[in-house]
Design a protein around this motif. Structure first.
Motif, short mmCIF file in Angstrom:
data_model
loop_
_atom_site.label_atom_id
_atom_site.label_comp_id
_atom_site.label_asym_id
_atom_site.label_seq_id
_atom_site.Cartn_x
_atom_site.Cartn_y
_atom_site.Cartn_z
N ASP A 40 1.48 8.20 0.27
CA ASP A 40 0.84 9.32 -0.42
C ASP A 40 -0.68 9.31 -0.25
N PRO A 41 -1.36 8.17 -0.44
CA PRO A 41 -2.82 8.19 -0.20
C PRO A 41 -3.17 8.54 1.25
N LEU A 42 -2.38 8.06 2.19
CA LEU A 42 -2.62 8.39 3.59
C LEU A 42 -2.45 9.88 3.84
N ASP A 43 -1.43 10.48 3.24
CA ASP A 43 -1.19 11.92 3.42
C ASP A 43 -2.36 12.74 2.88
N VAL A 44 -2.90 12.31 1.73
CA VAL A 44 -4.05 13.02 1.15
C VAL A 44 -5.25 12.93 2.07
N MET A 45 -5.50 11.74 2.61
CA MET A 45 -6.64 11.56 3.51
C MET A 45 -6.46 12.35 4.80
N ILE A 46 -5.24 12.42 5.30
CA ILE A 46 -4.98 13.20 6.51
C ILE A 46 -5.26 14.68 6.27
N LEU A 47 -4.88 15.18 5.10
CA LEU A 47 -5.16 16.58 4.77
C LEU A 47 -6.67 16.82 4.66
#
Length: 279
Positions: A40-47
């Motif tokens: 989830d943190p990775l997905d937020v940073m990718i966005l």
């Protein structure tokens, strides 16, 4: 247009975009290498990175319309922006993790190579931070010619390197996995024994586990589905992976039983991520 041109030359803006570029290049592989269970943190940073790249792309289109649109940097930036979502969990989780044969596995491998190739196009952005790659203005003729030659040479060399990185791994598809039919064979063996000699299933699973003792991947769970609607789950001696993306299911179905064995591919995926970061 003038505001976008000034913003594109602003050092703070360039520093922020350079930081986003470094994160886009290394963060997904570093996440795999760290074996973090939650994406989830990775997905937020990718966005966030995707949004930053879209802003930069829009600023350059508006501020540098004549020199940027249709140029080498324009197309490389466009491919780089489109490749960012490929590291998002929504896309990664949509790839198949259950394989009936090597053909499907090669197709999934091709999808991963596509994401990796798209990520490499973002390396072209680094050219703007190299000496001689800045836009030349009212300077001497020799300096202008030198800048143009440096720019043309750097673009061609970087393009050639990117093409090599994109094309060479494709030749691995014909042998991936590298003629390792043992996984499929053992899954079929487990299914046959579960029907013909259920009392020998524990022994076969022990041999199955021992066979992969020295390999980088190994089985950790088997699920047997029978035609009458019942199922049976057995565990091997080793633990499942922390990350769900490291689970690979090999299936073998017959009229009597549908067998699925889950393998832990944590170490191969971490080695792959480390090689990507070293490139």
């Amino acid at each position: 247009s003038v505001l976008c041109s000034k913003l594109n030359k602003n050092r703070v803006f360039q520093t922020v975009m350079f930081s986003c570029l470094v994160l886009a290049l290394f963060l997904p592989d570093a996440w795999v290498l760290s074996n973090l269970p939650n994406n989830d943190p990775l997905d937020v940073m990718i966005l966030i990175i995707l949004a930053a790249f879209l802003v930069e792309f829009t600023v350059q289109v508006i501020g540098l319309w004549r020199s940027y649109v249709g140029s080498f940097f324009f197309w490389m930036d466009l491919v780089g922006v489109l490749s960012v979502p490929l590291d998002h969990s929504f896309v990664v989780n949509s790839l198949p993790t259950s394989f009936d044969n090597a053909v499907v596995m090669r197709a999934a491998r091709m999808a991963k190579l596509g994401a990796r190739a798209g990520r490499f196009t973002k390396l072209v952005k680094l050219l703007r931070f190299l000496p001689g790659m800045k836009d030349v203005g009212n300077e001497g003729t020799a300096r202008v010619i030198s800048g143009v030659l440096n720019r043309a040479l750097a673009m061609r060399v970087s393009g050639l390197i990117i093409i090599m990185v994109m094309v060479l791994p494709v030749f691995e598809l014909v042998t991936y996995p590298e003629n390792d039919f043992s996984m499929k064979m053992w899954v079929e063996e487990v299914g046959e024994v579960a029907i013909s000699a259920p009392h020998e299933l524990a022994e076969v699973m022990s041999d199955f586990d021992a066979f992969f003792a020295e390999k980088m991947y190994y089985p950790f769970s088997v699920v047997l589905h029978f035609p009458n609607g019942t199922s049976r789950t057995e565990a091997f001696s080793r633990e499942p992976p922390v990350r769900s993306q490291n689970r690979i299911t090999i299936r073998a179905a017959t009229d009597a039983v549908d067998t699925g064995v889950e393998f832990n591919f944590q170490l191969p995926n971490q080695i792959d991520a480390l090689c990507n970061m070293m490139l």
